[in-house]
Motif scaffolding. Structure first.
Motif, short mmCIF file in Angstrom:
data_model
loop_
_atom_site.label_atom_id
_atom_site.label_comp_id
_atom_site.label_asym_id
_atom_site.label_seq_id
_atom_site.Cartn_x
_atom_site.Cartn_y
_atom_site.Cartn_z
N ARG A 133 38.56 10.83 14.18
CA ARG A 133 39.08 11.87 13.30
C ARG A 133 38.41 13.22 13.48
N THR B 185 34.76 15.29 8.05
CA THR B 185 34.89 13.84 8.05
C THR B 185 33.49 13.30 7.78
N THR C 156 38.66 6.36 2.60
CA THR C 156 38.76 5.05 3.24
C THR C 156 37.56 4.25 2.79
N ILE D 143 35.45 0.71 3.51
CA ILE D 143 35.24 -0.41 4.43
C ILE D 143 34.23 -1.33 3.78
N ASP E 232 37.34 14.16 4.27
CA ASP E 232 37.87 12.89 4.75
C ASP E 232 36.71 11.90 4.67
N LEU F 287 35.93 5.13 13.44
CA LEU F 287 36.99 5.85 12.73
C LEU F 287 36.66 7.34 12.60
N ALA F 288 35.42 7.63 12.22
CA ALA F 288 35.00 9.02 12.03
C ALA F 288 35.12 9.80 13.33
N ALA G 285 33.20 2.12 10.82
CA ALA G 285 33.26 3.41 10.13
C ALA G 285 32.96 4.56 11.09
N VAL H 103 31.06 9.90 6.79
CA VAL H 103 30.77 8.48 6.58
C VAL H 103 29.66 8.41 5.55
N ARG I 63 43.05 -4.69 7.46
CA ARG I 63 43.49 -3.67 6.51
C ARG I 63 44.11 -4.38 5.30
N ILE J 148 34.78 8.25 4.45
CA ILE J 148 34.79 6.85 4.87
C ILE J 148 33.57 6.22 4.21
#
Length: 169
Positions: A26, A76, A5, A7, A117, A22-23, A19, A78, A167, A119
């Motif tokens: 998840r 996950t 992802t 951003i 994953d 989102l993390a 961010a 960032v 998005r 970000i």
């Protein structure tokens, strides 16, 4: 696992906050991978404040150039931020944009292959007009090319505007 992802947005547009949200959606124990060098005392205090604000659920890693050396598989993560990450390569290459771009792309490819994953947080520094000096213009070019490289490989891309995520991919 194994998603990207991106951003992007302007300074203080809410990229890092989004961010991190989102993390945490998840993962209960995400990784915050900081790419900034400590430039001066004010910057050091800012980094310390941000680290304290994140809380104990985060695994904090500080890595200026080579995040692929860390065991991030299945996590996950960032990566905050691509702009500072590019800055490190750019200054270490003494402003050689081609060399810095090749090195950032190579490291990104290694990182993307670990099966995490990701970000990525980045800045759209080219939206603010043309810089007055050649060094700044070369860095803006580097940043734009790296952003495009990551966006092409990303599963999702968000543009932050005034704290609102739009998005775009």
């Amino acid at each position: 696992m194994g998603s990207i992802t991106l951003i992007t947005g302007g300074q203080r547009s809410g990229k890092s906050s989004f961010a991190q949200r989102l993390a945490l959606e998840r993962s209960g124990n995400p990784v915050y991978l900081a790419t900034s060098r400590v430039w001066d005392d004010e910057h050091r205090r800012r980094i310390e404040r941000h680290r304290a604000d994140r809380g104990p659920q985060w695994t904090n890693i500080e890595e200026e150039k080579h995040p692929s050396v860390h065991d991030l598989g299945g996590r996950t993560v960032v990566v905050d931020c691509v702009t500072l990450w590019c800055t490190n390569f750019f200054f270490d290459s003494e402003g050689d944009t081609d060399r810095a771009l090749a090195e950032v792309k190579a490291e990104f490819d290694l990182l993307a292959a670990v099966g995490a994953d990701f970000i990525f947080v980045t800045n759209e520094i080219g939206l603010g007009g043309v810089a007055e000096n050649a060094l700044q213009r070369r860095f803006t070019d580097l940043q734009g090319w790296v952003n495009q490289y990551i966006a092409q490989r990303a599963d999702a891309v968000y543009m932050m505007v005034s704290g609102l995520p739009l998005r775009i991919k």
